[in-house]
Design a protein around this motif. Structure first.
Motif, short mmCIF file in Angstrom:
data_model
loop_
_atom_site.label_atom_id
_atom_site.label_comp_id
_atom_site.label_asym_id
_atom_site.label_seq_id
_atom_site.Cartn_x
_atom_site.Cartn_y
_atom_site.Cartn_z
N PRO A 150 0.80 -1.25 0.31
CA PRO A 150 0.01 -0.04 0.03
C PRO A 150 0.88 1.32 0.01
O PRO A 150 0.83 2.21 -0.64
CB PRO A 150 -0.61 -0.24 1.29
N TYR A 151 1.98 1.21 0.71
CA TYR A 151 2.98 2.38 0.62
C TYR A 151 3.32 2.58 -0.69
O TYR A 151 3.33 3.79 -1.27
CB TYR A 151 4.03 2.24 1.46
N ALA A 152 3.79 1.51 -1.49
CA ALA A 152 4.36 1.82 -2.71
C ALA A 152 3.23 2.39 -3.76
O ALA A 152 3.66 3.20 -4.48
CB ALA A 152 5.17 0.60 -3.39
N PRO A 188 13.38 4.64 14.43
CA PRO A 188 13.91 3.20 14.66
C PRO A 188 12.95 2.22 14.38
O PRO A 188 12.93 1.09 15.06
CB PRO A 188 14.29 3.37 16.11
N GLU A 189 11.79 2.60 13.48
CA GLU A 189 10.98 1.40 12.89
C GLU A 189 11.62 0.89 11.86
O GLU A 189 11.42 -0.30 11.42
CB GLU A 189 9.66 2.07 12.61
N LYS A 190 12.61 1.52 11.36
CA LYS A 190 13.14 1.18 9.78
C LYS A 190 14.28 0.35 10.28
O LYS A 190 14.79 0.49 11.19
CB LYS A 190 13.68 2.34 9.05
N PHE A 191 14.54 -0.61 9.14
CA PHE A 191 15.43 -1.94 9.68
C PHE A 191 16.92 -1.56 10.36
O PHE A 191 17.44 -2.07 11.32
CB PHE A 191 15.70 -2.75 8.46
N PRO A 206 14.40 -8.46 14.97
CA PRO A 206 13.53 -9.37 14.04
C PRO A 206 14.09 -9.28 12.55
O PRO A 206 14.32 -8.19 12.11
CB PRO A 206 12.11 -8.50 14.34
N ILE A 207 14.19 -10.50 12.30
CA ILE A 207 14.40 -10.67 10.86
C ILE A 207 13.40 -11.19 9.99
O ILE A 207 12.79 -12.56 10.44
CB ILE A 207 15.68 -11.72 10.48
N TYR A 208 12.97 -10.71 9.12
CA TYR A 208 11.68 -11.14 8.22
C TYR A 208 12.11 -12.22 7.33
O TYR A 208 12.88 -11.95 6.52
CB TYR A 208 11.00 -10.05 7.61
N TYR A 329 2.93 -1.74 17.78
CA TYR A 329 2.66 -2.14 16.29
C TYR A 329 3.61 -3.30 16.20
O TYR A 329 3.30 -4.31 15.50
CB TYR A 329 3.07 -1.15 15.26
N TYR A 330 4.73 -3.39 16.49
CA TYR A 330 5.81 -4.66 16.42
C TYR A 330 5.17 -5.81 17.12
O TYR A 330 5.06 -7.06 16.59
CB TYR A 330 7.10 -4.36 16.99
N LYS A 331 4.43 -5.50 18.28
CA LYS A 331 3.98 -6.59 19.19
C LYS A 331 2.79 -7.36 18.33
O LYS A 331 2.76 -8.37 17.99
CB LYS A 331 3.40 -6.16 20.26
O1 DAU Z 1 13.72 1.55 -1.23
C1 DAU Z 1 12.97 2.82 -0.77
C2 DAU Z 1 12.10 2.54 0.70
O2 DAU Z 1 13.09 1.94 1.78
C3 DAU Z 1 11.52 3.74 1.12
O3 DAU Z 1 10.63 4.12 0.03
C4 DAU Z 1 10.59 3.57 2.23
O4 DAU Z 1 10.18 4.58 2.81
C5 DAU Z 1 11.75 3.08 3.39
O5 DAU Z 1 10.85 2.63 4.63
C6 DAU Z 1 12.50 1.66 2.69
O6 DAU Z 1 11.57 0.69 2.76
P1 DAU Z 1 11.84 -0.97 2.91
O7 DAU Z 1 10.57 -1.69 3.38
O8 DAU Z 1 12.85 -1.52 2.24
O9 DAU Z 1 12.47 -0.33 4.60
P2 DAU Z 1 12.58 -1.41 5.87
O10 DAU Z 1 13.55 -0.55 6.92
O11 DAU Z 1 11.37 -1.27 6.68
O12 DAU Z 1 13.06 -2.88 5.70
C7 DAU Z 1 14.23 -3.03 4.88
C8 DAU Z 1 14.34 -4.43 4.80
O13 DAU Z 1 14.72 -5.05 6.19
C9 DAU Z 1 13.42 -5.24 4.11
O14 DAU Z 1 13.66 -6.34 3.49
C10 DAU Z 1 12.15 -5.68 5.26
C11 DAU Z 1 13.32 -6.01 6.39
N1 DAU Z 1 13.17 -5.82 7.72
C12 DAU Z 1 12.44 -4.67 8.15
C13 DAU Z 1 12.23 -4.44 9.64
C14 DAU Z 1 11.92 -3.13 10.03
C15 DAU Z 1 13.39 -6.86 8.77
O15 DAU Z 1 13.84 -8.04 8.37
N2 DAU Z 1 12.99 -6.70 10.01
C16 DAU Z 1 12.60 -5.35 10.26
O16 DAU Z 1 12.37 -5.06 11.89
#
Ligand code: DAU
Ligand code: NAD
Length: 341
Positions: A150-152, A188-191, A206-208, A329-331
């Motif tokens: 939905p973001y994208a 710090p919600e981003k990875f 957390p690793i997805y 949210y994470y929980k």
């Molecule tokens: O590619 C650009 C995008 O990068 C931006 O448009 C978004 O605003 C920005 O949030 C980012 O999106 P991602 O979904 O790639 O970023 P995020 O930091 O949420 O996740 C990066 C990768 O790490 C993704 O493969 C999911 C994974 N992840 C993320 C989190 C938060 C985990 O494995 N564990 C986590 O706790």
């Protein structure tokens, strides 16, 4: 003076862009218009003491507030304001439609009504979807739209409205699309900041899924220099992909961070995968390199070192943001507890 209207300038990338402008463009005066959502943080602007920087709390969806604060003879609107976290958009998309789509259209209308000279839309590689794993394909400016979250989808829709404003009404627009940013002051919600912050607190990370998803990482100041180059040199109606040719698997990123922080890999916690998780992003930045004469300055190693150092030097910033809204949210989503102290 060059007069700019910058939206979302209290967030991660917007505040870095404001800092860059004030440091490197002495002829710029700017309005920093930001709603201060959970991701907007005035601490991000605390070191900016310039008479050329005017912060206004305001919502880009509210037309009257935008028009009341848009300077006369405005040279450009640069739109950073957005809901930016993919996971939140999966949990609930309403705010993403409101800010990312409607807000962008409100700004485009204001630009047209006031004859603003240029409109820069800060977009994302995610509008182009996901690439196959381990091949040599890259996103170019001509890659088809295929947003998966939905973001994208909201960012893709915003791009369509920007394109339509240019095509139908002759608004001078430039769109930039970037990959994953990292650097100081990222919520710090981003990875990357989540990993650093959790590791510093000896919390699990957390690793997805299998952790092998690939992202194309760029240091935030390099992204901002690319946006500035697009503002100053971009061709009207153009799109520019901004990337540092820096693809990394998530596990590789987290291993580098843990090793640098001296923390054990036992902190890794493999959790269920993000629904619809894009497998790989990779950007071909050739057009920006050629037409904008832009190149990233940081290597992955130098950028990571600066980033880790900033979080280690700013524990108060981390404590304040961690005590914010993201733990529940994470929980709920991933069954992960994140400490607040
Ligand atoms: O590619 C650009 C995008 O990068 C931006 O448009 C978004 O605003 C920005 O949030 C980012 O999106 P991602 O979904 O790639 O970023 P995020 O930091 O949420 O996740 C990066 C990768 O790490 C993704 O493969 C999911 C994974 N992840 C993320 C989190 C938060 C985990 O494995 N564990 C986590 O706790
Ligand atoms: P962020 O979440 O850190 O900051 C967003 C800012 O927008 C916050 O200060 C918030 O208060 C403000 N905002 C939200 N809704 C608003 C509204 N209705 N009116 C006014 N202000 C509002 O985001 P970020 O990571 O700094 O991303 C900035 C922009 O860059 C976004 O448009 C995002 O889509 C784009 N982008 C981000 C990345 C990345 O890796 N973070 C990569 C490519 C593109």
């Amino acid at each position: 003076m060059t007069k700019l209207f910058i939206t979302g300038g209290a967030g991660f990338i917007g505040s870095a862009f404001v800092r860059l402008l004030l440091n490197e463009r002495p002829d710029v005066e700017l309005i920093n218009f930001d709603a201060l959502t959970y991701a907007g943080n005035l601490d991000n602007l605390a070191d900016l003491e310039s008479k050329r920087h005017h912060f206004v709390r305001g919502d880009i969806v509210v037309r009257e507030d935008v028009l009341a604060n848009l300077p006369q003879d405005c040279d450009a609107i640069i739109n950073f304001a957005a809901e930016s976290h993919v996971d939140r958009s999966i949990a609930s998309a309403g705010e993403f439609l409101r800010t990312n789509i409607i807000g962008t259209q409100v700004l485009l209308d204001a630009a047209r009504e006031r004859n603003v000279r240029r409109f820069v839309q800060v977009s994302t590689d995610e509008v182009m979807g996901s690439l196959p794993e381990d091949d040599l394909s890259y996103f170019t400016e001509d890659s088809p739209f295929a947003p998966n979250s939905p973001y994208a989808a909201s960012k893709a829709a915003a791009e369509h409205f920007v394109r339509a404003a240019h095509h139908t009404f002759g608004v001078d627009t430039v769109i930039t699309r970037c990959g994953n940013n990292y650097g100081p002051r990222q919520f710090p919600e981003k990875f990357l900041p989540l990993t650093i912050s959790n590791a510093m607190h000896n919390d699990t990370i957390p690793i997805y899924g299998d952790g092998l998803n690939v992202r194309d990482w760029i240091y935030v100041d390099d992204h901002c220099r690319g946006i500035l180059a697009a503002l100053e040199k971009g061709k009207s109606g153009s799109v520019y992909n901004l990337g540092a040719r820096n693809e990394r698997k998530n596990l590789e990123v987290v291993h580098s961070l843990l090793d640098t922080l001296g923390k054990p890999r036992t902190l890794l916690n493999f959790v269920k995968d993000r629904p619809g998780h894009d497998r790989r992003y990779a950007i071909d930045p050739s057009l920006a390199e050629t037409e904008l004469d832009w190149r990233p300055l940081e290597s992955w190693e130098s950028g990571l070192a600066k980033t880790i150092d900033w979080y280690q030097q700013n524990p108060t910033w981390i404590e304040r943001t961690r005590s914010g809204a993201y733990q529940d949210y994470y929980k709920n989503q991933y069954g992960v507890e994140v400490r607040t102290t």
